[in-house]
Design an enzyme around this catalytic site. Structure first.
Site, PDB file in Angstrom:
ATOM      1  N   ASP A   1      -0.350  -9.764  -5.653  1.00 33.79           N
ATOM      2  CA  ASP A   1       1.107  -9.267  -5.481  1.00 33.79           C
ATOM      3  C   ASP A   1       1.042  -7.615  -6.121  1.00 33.79           C
ATOM      4  O   ASP A   1       1.835  -7.168  -6.745  1.00 33.79           O
ATOM      5  CB  ASP A   1       2.008  -9.909  -6.555  1.00 33.79           C
ATOM      6  CG  ASP A   1       3.356  -9.747  -6.331  1.00 33.79           C
ATOM      7  OD1 ASP A   1       3.826  -9.010  -5.142  1.00 33.79           O
ATOM      8  OD2 ASP A   1       4.097 -10.326  -7.195  1.00 33.79           O
TER       9      ASP A   1
ATOM     10  N   HIS B   1       9.742 -15.317   1.479  1.00 34.19           N
ATOM     11  CA  HIS B   1       9.906 -15.473   0.219  1.00 34.19           C
ATOM     12  C   HIS B   1      10.986 -16.019  -0.328  1.00 34.19           C
ATOM     13  O   HIS B   1      12.172 -15.764  -0.104  1.00 34.19           O
ATOM     14  CB  HIS B   1      10.034 -13.896  -0.480  1.00 34.19           C
ATOM     15  CG  HIS B   1      10.112 -13.855  -1.903  1.00 34.19           C
ATOM     16  ND1 HIS B   1      10.754 -12.754  -2.622  1.00 34.19           N
ATOM     17  CD2 HIS B   1       9.789 -14.919  -2.740  1.00 34.19           C
ATOM     18  CE1 HIS B   1      10.725 -13.124  -3.818  1.00 34.19           C
ATOM     19  NE2 HIS B   1      10.341 -14.340  -4.290  1.00 34.19           N
TER      20      HIS B   1
ATOM     21  N   LEU C   1       0.826  -1.129   0.048  1.00 32.46           N
ATOM     22  CA  LEU C   1       0.024   0.147   0.005  1.00 32.46           C
ATOM     23  C   LEU C   1       0.781   1.153   0.090  1.00 32.46           C
ATOM     24  O   LEU C   1       0.206   2.422  -0.084  1.00 32.46           O
ATOM     25  CB  LEU C   1      -0.804   0.043   1.303  1.00 32.46           C
ATOM     26  CG  LEU C   1      -1.781  -1.419   1.229  1.00 32.46           C
ATOM     27  CD1 LEU C   1      -2.667  -1.179   2.641  1.00 32.46           C
ATOM     28  CD2 LEU C   1      -2.706  -1.218   0.106  1.00 32.46           C
ATOM     29  N   ARG C   2       2.296   1.207   0.176  1.00 31.49           N
ATOM     30  CA  ARG C   2       3.174   2.378   0.106  1.00 31.49           C
ATOM     31  C   ARG C   2       2.946   3.377   1.012  1.00 31.49           C
ATOM     32  O   ARG C   2       3.299   4.338   1.125  1.00 31.49           O
ATOM     33  CB  ARG C   2       3.063   2.899  -1.390  1.00 31.49           C
ATOM     34  CG  ARG C   2       3.041   2.178  -2.641  1.00 31.49           C
ATOM     35  CD  ARG C   2       4.322   1.616  -2.587  1.00 31.49           C
ATOM     36  NE  ARG C   2       5.541   2.385  -2.919  1.00 31.49           N
ATOM     37  CZ  ARG C   2       5.903   2.766  -4.200  1.00 31.49           C
ATOM     38  NH1 ARG C   2       5.217   2.183  -5.180  1.00 31.49           N
ATOM     39  NH2 ARG C   2       7.155   3.916  -4.475  1.00 31.49           N
TER      40      ARG C   2
END
Length: 437
Positions: A304, A179, A63-64
Site C-alpha cells: 500500500d 476498494h 508512484l505519483r
C-alpha cells in the site's frame, strides 16, 4: 551478463523448493537450479547464509507519476522497489491525469522499462477521469499494458452504472479491482470506535466495508465478473470474502501491511503517520486479517505504498494526506507476520510472490508461468536477502521520496527483520546493498 548465485538457500513457494544450492542466470533467464556445473559466469555472488527467493510482487504501490515528473518520482520509487526486493508492482490509476488514455499508459511503461529497476503493471481507470460517469476504452487500455481496471479511491456511487461496468468487463474477461468502501458511510478519517470517539475524529464504521462487499458480491452474481478486492480492513470483511469464495465467486482479495500489523490504538495522540486509507481498525480486526491471510482467504499482502511529503503529513490528523511509504518494508513486514504467527519462511514469501501472480493470472501474458517463481527457463527476477539481519527504519535509510511510515524506529522503537542484499530483474542487477546501510 551471466550470473551465478552460489550456496544460497533457494526457496520457491510455488513449487515447494527449499534447499541449499546454486542459481545460474544467462540472457535474463534462469538456466540452472540446484547443483550447477560447467557454467562460466561473468559474476559470482556468494549467497552463503542468505535466502535466494523469487522477486517480490506488490499489488498496490502508488508512484505519483504522471503528475510529479518534476520531482523524479518514478525513478525514486522504482529504486525503492528494487531496494525492497520488489521486481514487479501494480500501480493504481489515480495519477494526474488519471490513467484513462492508452498514451499515458504507454508513456509510463516506457519510462519504467528505461529505468530497468522493476516491472510495472498499471491498472487502467475504469471510468473517464475516475468520475464514475463514462466507461474508458478498456480494450485499448489493455493493449497498452493495463492488467485490470480500477476506480482507486473514487468509488462509483451509481450502482446501476457499476453493474454495467462489471457486465462490460465480464464480456471481455477483464478483472475489476475495487476498494470496498461505501461512499456514503466511508467519509470519516478514523475507524469508528472508542479511539475515534475519544479523539473527536469522524468515524468510518465497519459497515462502510461490509455494505460495499455485499453490493459487489450481488453484482458479481448478476454479471459473472471477476473482481479483486483491494485492502480488506475488517474481520467482518474477511468473513464475507471467505463465504464468497466458498460459494465459488471469482474473487480475490489483499490486505495492507498497515492493517496487518497496526490497530487504531496506535494513533496515540493524533499521530498523522497513522492517517491511512483504509483506517486502522480494532485489535480483533487485525487478528482476523492475520488469520485470513494465513488460511488463504486473503490472497496477497501488499505494501500500500503511497509516498507522502512532509508538507502533506505535518498537519492536524484529519487534514493530513492519507498514506505511508511501504515498498522497502514489504519483505520485512511479511516475515514479521510469519514470525508472530509461527509460520514457516516459505509461507511468508508465498503471499508476496506466487500468490500475487495468481491474482494477476493471464493478464501477465508470457510472464504468468514464471513471475514470482524460481523455475528453470523462467524469467530471472530474484531477491537475495539476509533473513537473520535486522534494520532500523529511518528517513535517511529510505530510498523512496516518501519518508513517512508508521513503522519508523522513532515511533515504534523496534527493528524490522531481513535485509535485501541483491535484486535482479530479468537478470539485470537492479539493486546491490551498500554494506554501510
Amino acid at each position: 551478463m551471466k550470473i551465478l548465485i552460489k550456496n544460497g538457500r533457494l526457496i520457491d513457494p510455488a513449487s515447494g523448493l527449499d534447499q541449499v544450492g546454486d542459481l545460474a542466470i544467462a540472457a535474463g533467464r534462469i538456466v540452472g537450479i540446484g547443483e550447477v556445473k560447467d557454467f562460466e559466469a561473468d559474476r559470482v555472488i556468494d549467497a552463503a547464509g542468505l535466502v535466494v527467493a523469487p522477486g517480490l510482487v506488490d499489488l498496490a504501490a502508488r508512484l505519483r507519476e504522471p503528475g510529479h515528473e518534476h520531482e523524479g518520482m518514478l525513478e525514486s520509487e522504482l529504486n525503492a522497489a528494487a531496494a525492497g526486493g520488489v521486481t514487479s508492482l501494480v500501480c493504481p490509476p489515480d495519477t494526474d491525469p488519471a490513467l484513462d488514455e492508452p498514451g499515458l499508459v504507454e508513456m509510463l511503461k516506457l519510462r519504467a522499462r528505461k529505468l530497468s529497476r522493476c516491472r510495472l503493471f498499471p491498472l487502467g481507470a475504469l471510468t473517464r477521469g475516475l468520475a464514475g460517469e463514462q466507461l474508458t476504452e478498456m480494450a485499448e487500455l489493455t493493449e497498452a499494458g493495463c492488467v485490470g481496471f480500477s476506480q482507486a479511491e473514487s468509488p462509483i456511487k451509481n450502482t446501476q452504472f457499476l453493474q454495467r461496468a462489471l457486465q462490460y468487463a465480464a464480456t471481455f474477461g477483464y478483472t475489476v479491482w475495487l476498494h470496498p468502501l461505501d461512499p456514503w458511510l466511508g467519509g470519516g478519517v478514523a475507524a469508528s470506535g472508542a479511539v475515534a470517539t475519544r479523539l473527536g475524529l469522524s468515524g468510518v464504521p465497519v459497515t462502510a466495508e461490509t455494505v460495499a462487499l455485499h453490493t459487489i458480491f450481488e453484482l458479481m452474481r448478476a454479471t459473472g465478473a471477476r473482481v479483486h478486492l483491494c485492502r480488506i480492513s475488517s474481520g467482518a470483511g474477511v468473513e464475507l470474502v471467505r463465504a464468497a469464495k466458498r460459494e465459488g465467486l471469482p474473487v480475490t482479495a489483499d490486505v495492507s501491511v498497515n492493517s496487518l500489523h497496526l490497530s487504531d490504538v496506535d494513533i496515540g495522540y493524533f499521530d498523522s503517520s497513522l492517517r491511512l486509507s483504509p483506517p486502522l481498525r480494532q485489535g480483533r480486526d487485525r487478528a482476523a486479517l492475520r488469520a485470513g491471510l494465513a488460511d488463504g482467504t486473503l490472497d496477497a499482502l501488499v505494501s500500500d505504498h503511497n509516498p507522502v511529503t512532509a508538507d502533506e503529513k505535518n498537519l492536524p490528523f484529519a487534514e493530513a494526506t492519507p498514506g505511508a511509504t511501504g515498498l522497502e518494508l514489504l519483505l520485512s513486514l511479511a516475515l514479521r507476520w510469519a514470525e508472530d504467527e509461527k509460520l514457516p519462511l516459505p509461507k511468508a514469501l508465498a503471499v508476496i510472490t506466487a500468490a500475487p501472480v495468481r491474482v494477476l493470472g493471464t493478464a501477465l501474458g508470457s510472464l504468468a508461468d514464471s513471475a514470482g517463481r524460481l523455475v528453470e527457463g523462467g524469467v530471472a527476477d530474484v531477491c537475495v536477502f539476509d533473513a537473520k539481519a535486522s534494520w532500523s527504519v529511518t528517513p535517511e535509510r529510505l530510498v523512496s521520496q516518501g519518508k513517512h511510515t508508521p513503522f519508523a524506529y522513532a515511533i515504534t522503537g523496534f527493528e524490522l527483520p531481513a535485509q535485501v542484499r541483491y535484486t535482479l530483474v530479468a537478470g539485470h542487477l537492479a539493486y546491490e546493498t551498500d554494506e554501510s546501510r
